[in-house]
Motif scaffolding. Structure first.
Motif, PDB file in Angstrom:
ATOM      1  N   GLN A   1       7.201  34.749 -25.335  1.00  0.00           N
ATOM      2  CA  GLN A   1       5.877  35.337 -25.541  1.00  0.00           C
ATOM      3  C   GLN A   1       5.954  36.838 -25.331  1.00  0.00           C
ATOM      4  O   GLN A   1       6.521  37.301 -24.355  1.00  0.00           O
ATOM      5  CB  GLN A   1       4.861  34.725 -24.593  1.00  0.00           C
ATOM      6  CG  GLN A   1       3.440  35.212 -24.850  1.00  0.00           C
ATOM      7  CD  GLN A   1       2.470  34.499 -23.951  1.00  0.00           C
ATOM      8  OE1 GLN A   1       2.415  34.766 -22.763  1.00  0.00           O
ATOM      9  NE2 GLN A   1       1.702  33.586 -24.529  1.00  0.00           N
ATOM     10  N   ALA A   2       5.384  37.576 -26.280  1.00  0.00           N
ATOM     11  CA  ALA A   2       5.330  39.036 -26.197  1.00  0.00           C
ATOM     12  C   ALA A   2       3.870  39.474 -26.249  1.00  0.00           C
ATOM     13  O   ALA A   2       3.077  38.910 -26.994  1.00  0.00           O
ATOM     14  CB  ALA A   2       6.100  39.663 -27.348  1.00  0.00           C
ATOM     15  N   VAL A   3       3.529  40.461 -25.428  1.00  0.00           N
ATOM     16  CA  VAL A   3       2.191  41.047 -25.434  1.00  0.00           C
ATOM     17  C   VAL A   3       2.347  42.493 -25.879  1.00  0.00           C
ATOM     18  O   VAL A   3       3.186  43.224 -25.355  1.00  0.00           O
ATOM     19  CB  VAL A   3       1.539  40.975 -24.042  1.00  0.00           C
ATOM     20  CG1 VAL A   3       0.145  41.586 -24.070  1.00  0.00           C
ATOM     21  CG2 VAL A   3       1.470  39.528 -23.550  1.00  0.00           C
ATOM     22  N   LEU A   4       1.548  42.893 -26.859  1.00  0.00           N
ATOM     23  CA  LEU A   4       1.630  44.234 -27.410  1.00  0.00           C
ATOM     24  C   LEU A   4       0.249  44.892 -27.403  1.00  0.00           C
ATOM     25  O   LEU A   4      -0.758  44.201 -27.335  1.00  0.00           O
ATOM     26  CB  LEU A   4       2.144  44.175 -28.860  1.00  0.00           C
ATOM     27  CG  LEU A   4       3.492  43.484 -29.032  1.00  0.00           C
ATOM     28  CD1 LEU A   4       3.289  42.053 -29.495  1.00  0.00           C
ATOM     29  CD2 LEU A   4       4.364  44.227 -29.994  1.00  0.00           C
ATOM     30  N   LYS A   5       0.234  46.231 -27.483  1.00  0.00           N
ATOM     31  CA  LYS A   5      -1.029  46.961 -27.546  1.00  0.00           C
ATOM     32  C   LYS A   5      -0.893  48.117 -28.524  1.00  0.00           C
ATOM     33  O   LYS A   5       0.218  48.571 -28.818  1.00  0.00           O
ATOM     34  CB  LYS A   5      -1.452  47.480 -26.179  1.00  0.00           C
ATOM     35  CG  LYS A   5      -0.617  48.636 -25.660  1.00  0.00           C
ATOM     36  CD  LYS A   5      -1.152  49.162 -24.353  1.00  0.00           C
ATOM     37  CE  LYS A   5      -0.335  50.390 -23.923  1.00  0.00           C
ATOM     38  NZ  LYS A   5      -0.794  50.945 -22.673  1.00  0.00           N
ATOM     39  N   ARG A   6      -2.049  48.590 -29.022  1.00  0.00           N
ATOM     40  CA  ARG A   6      -2.107  49.808 -29.817  1.00  0.00           C
ATOM     41  C   ARG A   6      -3.518  50.369 -29.707  1.00  0.00           C
ATOM     42  O   ARG A   6      -4.475  49.630 -29.428  1.00  0.00           O
ATOM     43  CB  ARG A   6      -1.708  49.576 -31.272  1.00  0.00           C
ATOM     44  CG  ARG A   6      -2.696  48.777 -32.105  1.00  0.00           C
ATOM     45  CD  ARG A   6      -2.219  48.645 -33.515  1.00  0.00           C
ATOM     46  NE  ARG A   6      -3.131  47.804 -34.288  1.00  0.00           N
ATOM     47  CZ  ARG A   6      -2.920  47.381 -35.509  1.00  0.00           C
ATOM     48  NH1 ARG A   6      -1.804  47.700 -36.127  1.00  0.00           N
ATOM     49  NH2 ARG A   6      -3.795  46.631 -36.132  1.00  0.00           N
TER      50      ARG A   6
ATOM     51  N   MET B   1      -9.512  56.110 -23.901  1.00  0.00           N
ATOM     52  CA  MET B   1      -8.929  55.484 -25.072  1.00  0.00           C
ATOM     53  C   MET B   1      -9.114  53.977 -24.959  1.00  0.00           C
ATOM     54  O   MET B   1      -8.933  53.401 -23.894  1.00  0.00           O
ATOM     55  CB  MET B   1      -7.455  55.836 -25.178  1.00  0.00           C
ATOM     56  CG  MET B   1      -6.778  55.195 -26.371  1.00  0.00           C
ATOM     57  SD  MET B   1      -5.052  55.645 -26.583  1.00  0.00           S
ATOM     58  CE  MET B   1      -5.219  57.336 -27.085  1.00  0.00           C
ATOM     59  N   GLN B   2      -9.449  53.337 -26.065  1.00  0.00           N
ATOM     60  CA  GLN B   2      -9.577  51.882 -26.103  1.00  0.00           C
ATOM     61  C   GLN B   2      -8.345  51.289 -26.787  1.00  0.00           C
ATOM     62  O   GLN B   2      -7.765  51.902 -27.676  1.00  0.00           O
ATOM     63  CB  GLN B   2     -10.839  51.490 -26.852  1.00  0.00           C
ATOM     64  CG  GLN B   2     -12.095  51.874 -26.128  1.00  0.00           C
ATOM     65  CD  GLN B   2     -13.327  51.321 -26.835  1.00  0.00           C
ATOM     66  OE1 GLN B   2     -13.236  50.665 -27.859  1.00  0.00           O
ATOM     67  NE2 GLN B   2     -14.482  51.588 -26.273  1.00  0.00           N
ATOM     68  N   TRP B   3      -7.994  50.092 -26.334  1.00  0.00           N
ATOM     69  CA  TRP B   3      -6.800  49.412 -26.850  1.00  0.00           C
ATOM     70  C   TRP B   3      -7.184  48.092 -27.497  1.00  0.00           C
ATOM     71  O   TRP B   3      -8.161  47.461 -27.120  1.00  0.00           O
ATOM     72  CB  TRP B   3      -5.819  49.122 -25.714  1.00  0.00           C
ATOM     73  CG  TRP B   3      -5.369  50.328 -24.976  1.00  0.00           C
ATOM     74  CD1 TRP B   3      -5.894  50.805 -23.809  1.00  0.00           C
ATOM     75  CD2 TRP B   3      -4.334  51.225 -25.341  1.00  0.00           C
ATOM     76  NE1 TRP B   3      -5.230  51.944 -23.424  1.00  0.00           N
ATOM     77  CE2 TRP B   3      -4.264  52.224 -24.348  1.00  0.00           C
ATOM     78  CE3 TRP B   3      -3.446  51.290 -26.398  1.00  0.00           C
ATOM     79  CZ2 TRP B   3      -3.349  53.266 -24.383  1.00  0.00           C
ATOM     80  CZ3 TRP B   3      -2.535  52.331 -26.437  1.00  0.00           C
ATOM     81  CH2 TRP B   3      -2.485  53.305 -25.444  1.00  0.00           C
ATOM     82  N   GLU B   4      -6.361  47.662 -28.444  1.00  0.00           N
ATOM     83  CA  GLU B   4      -6.434  46.284 -28.918  1.00  0.00           C
ATOM     84  C   GLU B   4      -5.099  45.645 -28.578  1.00  0.00           C
ATOM     85  O   GLU B   4      -4.077  46.324 -28.491  1.00  0.00           O
ATOM     86  CB  GLU B   4      -6.743  46.208 -30.415  1.00  0.00           C
ATOM     87  CG  GLU B   4      -5.717  46.808 -31.336  1.00  0.00           C
ATOM     88  CD  GLU B   4      -6.098  46.642 -32.803  1.00  0.00           C
ATOM     89  OE1 GLU B   4      -6.559  45.554 -33.188  1.00  0.00           O
ATOM     90  OE2 GLU B   4      -5.924  47.611 -33.555  1.00  0.00           O
ATOM     91  N   TYR B   5      -5.132  44.347 -28.331  1.00  0.00           N
ATOM     92  CA  TYR B   5      -3.945  43.638 -27.869  1.00  0.00           C
ATOM     93  C   TYR B   5      -3.585  42.516 -28.823  1.00  0.00           C
ATOM     94  O   TYR B   5      -4.427  41.969 -29.525  1.00  0.00           O
ATOM     95  CB  TYR B   5      -4.179  43.057 -26.466  1.00  0.00           C
ATOM     96  CG  TYR B   5      -4.391  44.139 -25.436  1.00  0.00           C
ATOM     97  CD1 TYR B   5      -3.323  44.674 -24.741  1.00  0.00           C
ATOM     98  CD2 TYR B   5      -5.662  44.630 -25.170  1.00  0.00           C
ATOM     99  CE1 TYR B   5      -3.514  45.683 -23.801  1.00  0.00           C
ATOM    100  CE2 TYR B   5      -5.870  45.639 -24.236  1.00  0.00           C
ATOM    101  CZ  TYR B   5      -4.790  46.154 -23.561  1.00  0.00           C
ATOM    102  OH  TYR B   5      -4.977  47.150 -22.645  1.00  0.00           O
TER     103      TYR B   5
END
Length: 65
Positions: A58-63, A1-5
């Motif tokens: 600062q928040a880091v998120l992925k989907r 699976m590939q993620w974007e951040y």
């Protein structure tokens, strides 16, 4: 699976002359909105409360892509 951040920065609100307080309410609003867009929080740091320099959270998120 590939993620974007995504990295989100929320500026701290000034409280008095020197102290800065992270705006956790604004961060919560932003995170809830991003959650509805399927972003998942993976990391969060709150800014310093004693620095005269501009501080931020600062928040880091992925989907999945």
């Amino acid at each position: 699976m590939q993620w974007e951040y995504k990295v989100v920065n929320i500026k701290a609100k000034a409280k008095g002359f020197i102290t800065q307080v992270p705006d956790t309410h604004e961060l919560e609003v932003v995170l809830n909105d991003l959650g509805r867009q399927n972003w998942e929080l993976i990391s969060c740091t709150l800014g310093s409360t004693t620095s005269m320099a501009s501080s931020h959270s600062q928040a880091v998120l992925k989907r999945p892509r």
